[in-house]
Every structure is written in C-alpha cells, then in structure tokens.
Design a protein around this motif. Structure first.
Motif, PDB file in Angstrom:
ATOM      1  N   VAL A  65       1.250   9.622   1.150  1.00 46.27           N
ATOM      2  CA  VAL A  65       2.318   8.641   0.946  1.00 46.27           C
ATOM      3  C   VAL A  65       1.757   7.421   0.221  1.00 46.27           C
ATOM      4  N   SER A  66       2.655   6.595  -0.270  1.00 50.72           N
ATOM      5  CA  SER A  66       2.284   5.305  -0.832  1.00 50.72           C
ATOM      6  C   SER A  66       3.217   4.277  -0.203  1.00 50.72           C
ATOM      7  N   GLU A  67       2.730   3.642   0.854  1.00 45.70           N
ATOM      8  CA  GLU A  67       3.550   2.693   1.601  1.00 45.70           C
ATOM      9  C   GLU A  67       2.956   1.299   1.513  1.00 45.70           C
ATOM     10  N   LEU A  68       3.804   0.325   1.764  1.00 45.73           N
ATOM     11  CA  LEU A  68       3.408  -1.071   1.708  1.00 45.73           C
ATOM     12  C   LEU A  68       3.879  -1.748   2.990  1.00 45.73           C
ATOM     13  N   ASP A  69       2.994  -2.484   3.636  1.00 44.21           N
ATOM     14  CA  ASP A  69       3.353  -3.212   4.846  1.00 44.21           C
ATOM     15  C   ASP A  69       4.014  -4.521   4.430  1.00 44.21           C
ATOM     16  N   MET A  70       5.340  -4.574   4.522  1.00 47.57           N
ATOM     17  CA  MET A  70       6.083  -5.751   4.061  1.00 47.57           C
ATOM     18  C   MET A  70       5.780  -6.985   4.912  1.00 47.57           C
ATOM     19  N   HIS A  71       5.439  -6.783   6.172  1.00 45.36           N
ATOM     20  CA  HIS A  71       5.090  -7.927   7.019  1.00 45.36           C
ATOM     21  C   HIS A  71       3.801  -8.578   6.522  1.00 45.36           C
ATOM     22  N   GLU A  72       2.812  -7.766   6.175  1.00 43.41           N
ATOM     23  CA  GLU A  72       1.563  -8.303   5.627  1.00 43.41           C
ATOM     24  C   GLU A  72       1.796  -8.941   4.265  1.00 43.41           C
ATOM     25  N   ALA A  73       2.702  -8.367   3.466  1.00 42.60           N
ATOM     26  CA  ALA A  73       3.032  -8.960   2.164  1.00 42.60           C
ATOM     27  C   ALA A  73       3.659 -10.345   2.364  1.00 42.60           C
ATOM     28  N   GLN A  74       4.536 -10.476   3.344  1.00 48.59           N
ATOM     29  CA  GLN A  74       5.156 -11.771   3.629  1.00 48.59           C
ATOM     30  C   GLN A  74       4.101 -12.777   4.081  1.00 48.59           C
ATOM     31  N   ASN A  75       3.159 -12.333   4.909  1.00 47.83           N
ATOM     32  CA  ASN A  75       2.077 -13.223   5.350  1.00 47.83           C
ATOM     33  C   ASN A  75       1.214 -13.671   4.173  1.00 47.83           C
ATOM     34  N   ALA A  76       0.906 -12.745   3.261  1.00 49.98           N
ATOM     35  CA  ALA A  76       0.100 -13.086   2.090  1.00 49.98           C
ATOM     36  C   ALA A  76       0.839 -14.101   1.207  1.00 49.98           C
ATOM     37  N   ILE A  77       2.134 -13.932   1.046  1.00 50.58           N
ATOM     38  CA  ILE A  77       2.928 -14.861   0.234  1.00 50.58           C
ATOM     39  C   ILE A  77       2.985 -16.227   0.898  1.00 50.58           C
ATOM     40  N   LEU A 122       7.086  -4.670  -6.291  1.00 52.56           N
ATOM     41  CA  LEU A 122       6.217  -3.976  -5.346  1.00 52.56           C
ATOM     42  C   LEU A 122       6.585  -2.495  -5.377  1.00 52.56           C
ATOM     43  N   LYS A 123       5.631  -1.658  -5.774  1.00 59.83           N
ATOM     44  CA  LYS A 123       5.897  -0.224  -5.889  1.00 59.83           C
ATOM     45  C   LYS A 123       5.590   0.461  -4.567  1.00 59.83           C
ATOM     46  N   GLU A 124       6.576   1.213  -4.075  1.00 64.04           N
ATOM     47  CA  GLU A 124       6.425   1.972  -2.845  1.00 64.04           C
ATOM     48  C   GLU A 124       6.937   3.387  -3.077  1.00 64.04           C
ATOM     49  N   GLY A 125       6.373   4.344  -2.416  1.00 66.97           N
ATOM     50  CA  GLY A 125       6.810   5.724  -2.564  1.00 66.97           C
ATOM     51  C   GLY A 125       6.159   6.384  -3.771  1.00 66.97           C
ATOM     52  N   ILE A 126       6.117   7.688  -3.739  1.00 69.16           N
ATOM     53  CA  ILE A 126       5.523   8.454  -4.831  1.00 69.16           C
ATOM     54  C   ILE A 126       6.655   9.033  -5.664  1.00 69.16           C
ATOM     55  N   ARG A 179      -9.213  10.430  -3.019  1.00 68.86           N
ATOM     56  CA  ARG A 179      -9.777   9.077  -2.910  1.00 68.86           C
ATOM     57  C   ARG A 179     -10.646   8.741  -4.109  1.00 68.86           C
ATOM     58  N   GLY A 180     -11.268   9.741  -4.707  1.00 73.43           N
ATOM     59  CA  GLY A 180     -12.137   9.530  -5.856  1.00 73.43           C
ATOM     60  C   GLY A 180     -11.386   9.374  -7.173  1.00 73.43           C
ATOM     61  N   GLN A 181     -10.093   9.627  -7.182  1.00 80.57           N
ATOM     62  CA  GLN A 181      -9.304   9.543  -8.411  1.00 80.57           C
ATOM     63  C   GLN A 181      -8.794   8.125  -8.650  1.00 80.57           C
ATOM     64  N   GLU A 182      -8.655   7.773  -9.917  1.00 83.76           N
ATOM     65  CA  GLU A 182      -8.056   6.491 -10.307  1.00 83.76           C
ATOM     66  C   GLU A 182      -6.580   6.735 -10.604  1.00 83.76           C
ATOM     67  N   LEU A 183      -5.736   6.485  -9.638  1.00 84.91           N
ATOM     68  CA  LEU A 183      -4.297   6.681  -9.806  1.00 84.91           C
ATOM     69  C   LEU A 183      -3.605   5.332  -9.944  1.00 84.91           C
ATOM     70  N   GLU A 184      -2.379   5.346 -10.422  1.00 81.36           N
ATOM     71  CA  GLU A 184      -1.658   4.103 -10.681  1.00 81.36           C
ATOM     72  C   GLU A 184      -1.152   3.422  -9.417  1.00 81.36           C
ATOM     73  N   GLN A 185      -1.167   4.116  -8.286  1.00 80.08           N
ATOM     74  CA  GLN A 185      -0.691   3.563  -7.030  1.00 80.08           C
ATOM     75  C   GLN A 185      -1.684   3.881  -5.918  1.00 80.08           C
ATOM     76  N   PRO A 186      -1.772   3.021  -4.919  1.00 82.86           N
ATOM     77  CA  PRO A 186      -2.647   3.336  -3.782  1.00 82.86           C
ATOM     78  C   PRO A 186      -2.007   4.428  -2.920  1.00 82.86           C
ATOM     79  N   LEU A 187      -2.823   5.318  -2.400  1.00 86.65           N
ATOM     80  CA  LEU A 187      -2.325   6.416  -1.552  1.00 86.65           C
ATOM     81  C   LEU A 187      -2.852   6.256  -0.133  1.00 86.65           C
ATOM     82  N   GLN A 188      -2.019   6.659   0.817  1.00 89.81           N
ATOM     83  CA  GLN A 188      -2.442   6.717   2.211  1.00 89.81           C
ATOM     84  C   GLN A 188      -2.208   8.141   2.694  1.00 89.81           C
TER      85      GLN A 188
END
Length: 160
Positions: free
Chosen positions: A7-19, A95-99, A145-154
């Motif tokens: 998956v490619s997910e983003l923790d919106m709570h952490e994003a709000q804290n960073a902002i 903010l890009k989320e999902g594949i 994990r070794g690949q350079e992709l356009e989005q972070p993967l979990q």
C-alpha cells in the motif's frame, strides 16, 4: 498461503502535526515577520501562502524537514505551480495516497522480473502478494525496498 499487501498510505494526523510545526517555525523566523506566510492543510492538499514567490521557495525546505522528522516520506508530495496575485503568492502541494494503475503495473512487472515464486493481484489501491513460502514474500519486500519508485510503499497485513 502466506500473503501481504503493498500500500501507499499517509498518516494525515502526522501531516497535520508537521504543518503545525512548520507554521510555528515560519511565524518565529525574522525573515517572515509581517508577511502572513502560512501552510494550510485541506483534504489531500497543502496550500502555501506568502508575500512573494521567493518566500515560498524558502518555506518549502521548512515543510520538508518537518515532514521528514515526523516520518512522512516527502516523495508523496507533488508541487504545483506558483500563482501570484497583487499582494500574495500561493503554491499548492498535493499529497499522493494509494497506488494508481500505472504504478501498480510497474510494481507487478518488477516482481515478475525478479523470478520470485509469488502471485500478485491488484485490489483497488493496493496490491496483494501471495506465495507458498514466507521467505519468498520477504525476498519480494526486499526487492521492492531497493527500487526507486515515485511513491513510498508500505507492507502491511502480513499473514502466515
């Protein structure tokens, strides 16, 4: 059969804290005094506002550093074009989320080219990987994990 999801997910709570932290730093810096520079988070996008495009360029590294410290990969941010008005300049960041389908096909191609004995299936905005051996699944994770992709993967939902 063992399986896991990519998956490619983003923790919106952490994003709000960073902002919030970035807004605090911008408010405290001398070069931004009286400029009303700020970051705004609106469902899935960040809007940077400042007095000039130069200040927007100064704000971007602040946001990147705060997001990195909060554990958010900055490759999920996509910068938009700067819009200037008479008194302000604005720049949206999405903010890009999902594949999406092209990235999912690229990931599946990488897995198939590696010749690891696993099966893949696209399920909405995630990819399910199944295999007979747990070692094959772990090898697949290491390859991705070794690949350079356009989005972070979990990798989540690992089942034995």
């Amino acid at each position: 059969m063992p399986s896991f999801d990519i998956v490619s997910e983003l923790d919106m709570h952490e994003a709000q804290n960073a902002i919030d932290q970035a807004n605090k730093e911008v408010g405290a810096r001398f070069d931004f005094k009286g400029s009303n520079a700020e970051f705004e988070l609106n469902d899935g996008s960040i809007l940077m506002k400042a007095a000039s495009p130069f200040q927007l360029q100064q704000m971007l590294p602040i946001l990147f550093s705060k997001m990195t410290k909060r554990g958010i990969d900055i490759s999920c941010l996509e910068t938009g074009d700067v819009k200037e008005t008479a008194k302000t300049a604005q720049q949206p960041l999405s903010l890009k989320e999902g594949i999406d389908k092209p990235l999912a096909k690229q990931i599946i191609k990488i897995i198939k080219d590696s010749k690891v004995k696993v099966q893949t299936a696209i399920e909405g905005e995630k990819i399910r990987v199944t295999g007979k051996k747990r070692d094959d699944l772990q090898e697949t994770m290491q390859i991705l994990r070794g690949q350079e992709l356009e989005q972070p993967l979990q990798f989540n939902n690992f089942r034995d």
